[in-house]
Design a protein around this motif. Structure first.
Motif, PDB file in Angstrom:
ATOM      1  N   VAL A  25      41.908 -28.330  64.783  1.00  0.00           N
ATOM      2  CA  VAL A  25      41.001 -27.207  64.512  1.00  0.00           C
ATOM      3  C   VAL A  25      41.672 -26.193  63.584  1.00  0.00           C
ATOM      4  O   VAL A  25      41.023 -25.631  62.705  1.00  0.00           O
ATOM      5  CB  VAL A  25      40.507 -26.557  65.820  1.00  0.00           C
ATOM      6  CG1 VAL A  25      39.874 -25.194  65.571  1.00  0.00           C
ATOM      7  CG2 VAL A  25      39.518 -27.481  66.517  1.00  0.00           C
ATOM      8  N   ASP A  26      42.967 -25.966  63.742  1.00  0.00           N
ATOM      9  CA  ASP A  26      43.679 -25.054  62.839  1.00  0.00           C
ATOM     10  C   ASP A  26      43.591 -25.547  61.398  1.00  0.00           C
ATOM     11  O   ASP A  26      43.358 -24.762  60.475  1.00  0.00           O
ATOM     12  CB  ASP A  26      45.144 -24.908  63.260  1.00  0.00           C
ATOM     13  CG  ASP A  26      45.326 -24.058  64.508  1.00  0.00           C
ATOM     14  OD1 ASP A  26      44.367 -23.345  64.911  1.00  0.00           O
ATOM     15  OD2 ASP A  26      46.426 -24.105  65.096  1.00  0.00           O
ATOM     16  N   ARG A  27      43.775 -26.858  61.177  1.00  0.00           N
ATOM     17  CA  ARG A  27      43.659 -27.426  59.832  1.00  0.00           C
ATOM     18  C   ARG A  27      42.238 -27.305  59.303  1.00  0.00           C
ATOM     19  O   ARG A  27      42.022 -26.985  58.137  1.00  0.00           O
ATOM     20  CB  ARG A  27      44.059 -28.904  59.838  1.00  0.00           C
ATOM     21  CG  ARG A  27      45.549 -29.157  59.874  1.00  0.00           C
ATOM     22  CD  ARG A  27      45.876 -30.638  59.799  1.00  0.00           C
ATOM     23  NE  ARG A  27      45.299 -31.267  58.619  1.00  0.00           N
ATOM     24  CZ  ARG A  27      44.793 -32.498  58.613  1.00  0.00           C
ATOM     25  NH1 ARG A  27      44.809 -33.244  59.702  1.00  0.00           N
ATOM     26  NH2 ARG A  27      44.288 -33.004  57.508  1.00  0.00           N
ATOM     27  N   VAL A  28      41.270 -27.581  60.169  1.00  0.00           N
ATOM     28  CA  VAL A  28      39.860 -27.496  59.776  1.00  0.00           C
ATOM     29  C   VAL A  28      39.525 -26.074  59.345  1.00  0.00           C
ATOM     30  O   VAL A  28      38.931 -25.852  58.284  1.00  0.00           O
ATOM     31  CB  VAL A  28      38.937 -27.952  60.927  1.00  0.00           C
ATOM     32  CG1 VAL A  28      37.489 -27.603  60.637  1.00  0.00           C
ATOM     33  CG2 VAL A  28      39.090 -29.448  61.181  1.00  0.00           C
ATOM     34  N   LEU A  29      39.891 -25.100  60.158  1.00  0.00           N
ATOM     35  CA  LEU A  29      39.578 -23.704  59.841  1.00  0.00           C
ATOM     36  C   LEU A  29      40.231 -23.265  58.541  1.00  0.00           C
ATOM     37  O   LEU A  29      39.604 -22.594  57.721  1.00  0.00           O
ATOM     38  CB  LEU A  29      40.005 -22.789  60.988  1.00  0.00           C
ATOM     39  CG  LEU A  29      39.175 -22.896  62.263  1.00  0.00           C
ATOM     40  CD1 LEU A  29      39.801 -22.082  63.384  1.00  0.00           C
ATOM     41  CD2 LEU A  29      37.748 -22.460  62.008  1.00  0.00           C
ATOM     42  N   ALA A  30      41.487 -23.635  58.346  1.00  0.00           N
ATOM     43  CA  ALA A  30      42.173 -23.260  57.110  1.00  0.00           C
ATOM     44  C   ALA A  30      41.465 -23.861  55.899  1.00  0.00           C
ATOM     45  O   ALA A  30      41.244 -23.183  54.893  1.00  0.00           O
ATOM     46  CB  ALA A  30      43.632 -23.702  57.161  1.00  0.00           C
ATOM     47  N   THR A  31      41.086 -25.123  56.002  1.00  0.00           N
ATOM     48  CA  THR A  31      40.411 -25.790  54.888  1.00  0.00           C
ATOM     49  C   THR A  31      39.047 -25.164  54.609  1.00  0.00           C
ATOM     50  O   THR A  31      38.740 -24.794  53.466  1.00  0.00           O
ATOM     51  CB  THR A  31      40.240 -27.294  55.182  1.00  0.00           C
ATOM     52  OG1 THR A  31      41.519 -27.888  55.396  1.00  0.00           O
ATOM     53  CG2 THR A  31      39.545 -27.995  54.028  1.00  0.00           C
ATOM     54  N   VAL A  32      38.224 -25.036  55.638  1.00  0.00           N
ATOM     55  CA  VAL A  32      36.865 -24.514  55.470  1.00  0.00           C
ATOM     56  C   VAL A  32      36.879 -23.071  54.980  1.00  0.00           C
ATOM     57  O   VAL A  32      36.041 -22.671  54.177  1.00  0.00           O
ATOM     58  CB  VAL A  32      36.072 -24.649  56.791  1.00  0.00           C
ATOM     59  CG1 VAL A  32      34.755 -23.903  56.725  1.00  0.00           C
ATOM     60  CG2 VAL A  32      35.828 -26.117  57.113  1.00  0.00           C
ATOM     61  N   ASN A  33      37.857 -22.298  55.452  1.00  0.00           N
ATOM     62  CA  ASN A  33      37.926 -20.881  55.083  1.00  0.00           C
ATOM     63  C   ASN A  33      38.723 -20.627  53.807  1.00  0.00           C
ATOM     64  O   ASN A  33      38.964 -19.486  53.439  1.00  0.00           O
ATOM     65  CB  ASN A  33      38.480 -20.061  56.245  1.00  0.00           C
ATOM     66  CG  ASN A  33      37.516 -20.033  57.421  1.00  0.00           C
ATOM     67  OD1 ASN A  33      36.305 -20.068  57.246  1.00  0.00           O
ATOM     68  ND2 ASN A  33      38.053 -19.974  58.629  1.00  0.00           N
ATOM     69  N   GLY A  34      39.143 -21.695  53.116  1.00  0.00           N
ATOM     70  CA  GLY A  34      39.815 -21.559  51.830  1.00  0.00           C
ATOM     71  C   GLY A  34      41.236 -21.037  51.909  1.00  0.00           C
ATOM     72  O   GLY A  34      41.752 -20.491  50.937  1.00  0.00           O
ATOM     73  N   LEU A  35      41.878 -21.231  53.056  1.00  0.00           N
ATOM     74  CA  LEU A  35      43.264 -20.782  53.218  1.00  0.00           C
ATOM     75  C   LEU A  35      44.220 -21.890  52.804  1.00  0.00           C
ATOM     76  O   LEU A  35      43.848 -23.060  52.728  1.00  0.00           O
ATOM     77  CB  LEU A  35      43.507 -20.375  54.669  1.00  0.00           C
ATOM     78  CG  LEU A  35      42.575 -19.306  55.228  1.00  0.00           C
ATOM     79  CD1 LEU A  35      42.842 -19.086  56.704  1.00  0.00           C
ATOM     80  CD2 LEU A  35      42.715 -18.010  54.453  1.00  0.00           C
ATOM     81  N   SER A  36      45.459 -21.513  52.568  1.00  0.00           N
ATOM     82  CA  SER A  36      46.478 -22.485  52.204  1.00  0.00           C
ATOM     83  C   SER A  36      46.794 -23.374  53.411  1.00  0.00           C
ATOM     84  O   SER A  36      47.023 -22.882  54.513  1.00  0.00           O
ATOM     85  CB  SER A  36      47.742 -21.742  51.755  1.00  0.00           C
ATOM     86  OG  SER A  36      48.757 -22.670  51.468  1.00  0.00           O
ATOM     87  N   VAL A  37      46.792 -24.679  53.176  1.00  0.00           N
ATOM     88  CA  VAL A  37      47.089 -25.637  54.241  1.00  0.00           C
ATOM     89  C   VAL A  37      47.795 -26.834  53.616  1.00  0.00           C
ATOM     90  O   VAL A  37      47.442 -27.267  52.518  1.00  0.00           O
ATOM     91  CB  VAL A  37      45.803 -26.043  55.001  1.00  0.00           C
ATOM     92  CG1 VAL A  37      44.810 -26.694  54.084  1.00  0.00           C
ATOM     93  CG2 VAL A  37      46.101 -26.913  56.190  1.00  0.00           C
TER      94      VAL A  37
END
Length: 82
Positions: A25-37
């Motif tokens: 979920v942390d990876r999903v949120l970072a990706t969907v919200n345009g954060l660096s991952v």
């Protein structure tokens, strides 16, 4: 912006392993919200992900997790189509 979900915890019925769900979920949120991952997820990866199930130890409600992931995959898919 997609918010971090709060899943119900289950013990006496089958649930998803909390550590696996939390990490994904942390990876999903970072990706969907345009954060660096380090490893962005794709909508297809979200839909294909399977978590270990647990019983008699605390896990997350499987239906709630699946619904969140369906929503996240649709959001990500919609972002790519723009």
């Amino acid at each position: 912006m997609l918010q971090k979900p709060s899943f119900s915890r289950v013990r006496l019925r089958e649930g998803y392993a909390r550590d696996e769900v939390d990490a994904f979920v942390d990876r999903v949120l970072a990706t969907v919200n345009g954060l660096s991952v380090d490893r962005p997820v794709t909508a297809q990866e979200i839909l294909n992900t399977r978590f270990r199930t647990v019983r008699l130890s605390e896990g997350y409600d499987t239906t709630e997790v699946d619904l969140f992931l369906d929503t996240a995959a649709a959001r990500l898919d919609g972002m790519i189509g723009q």
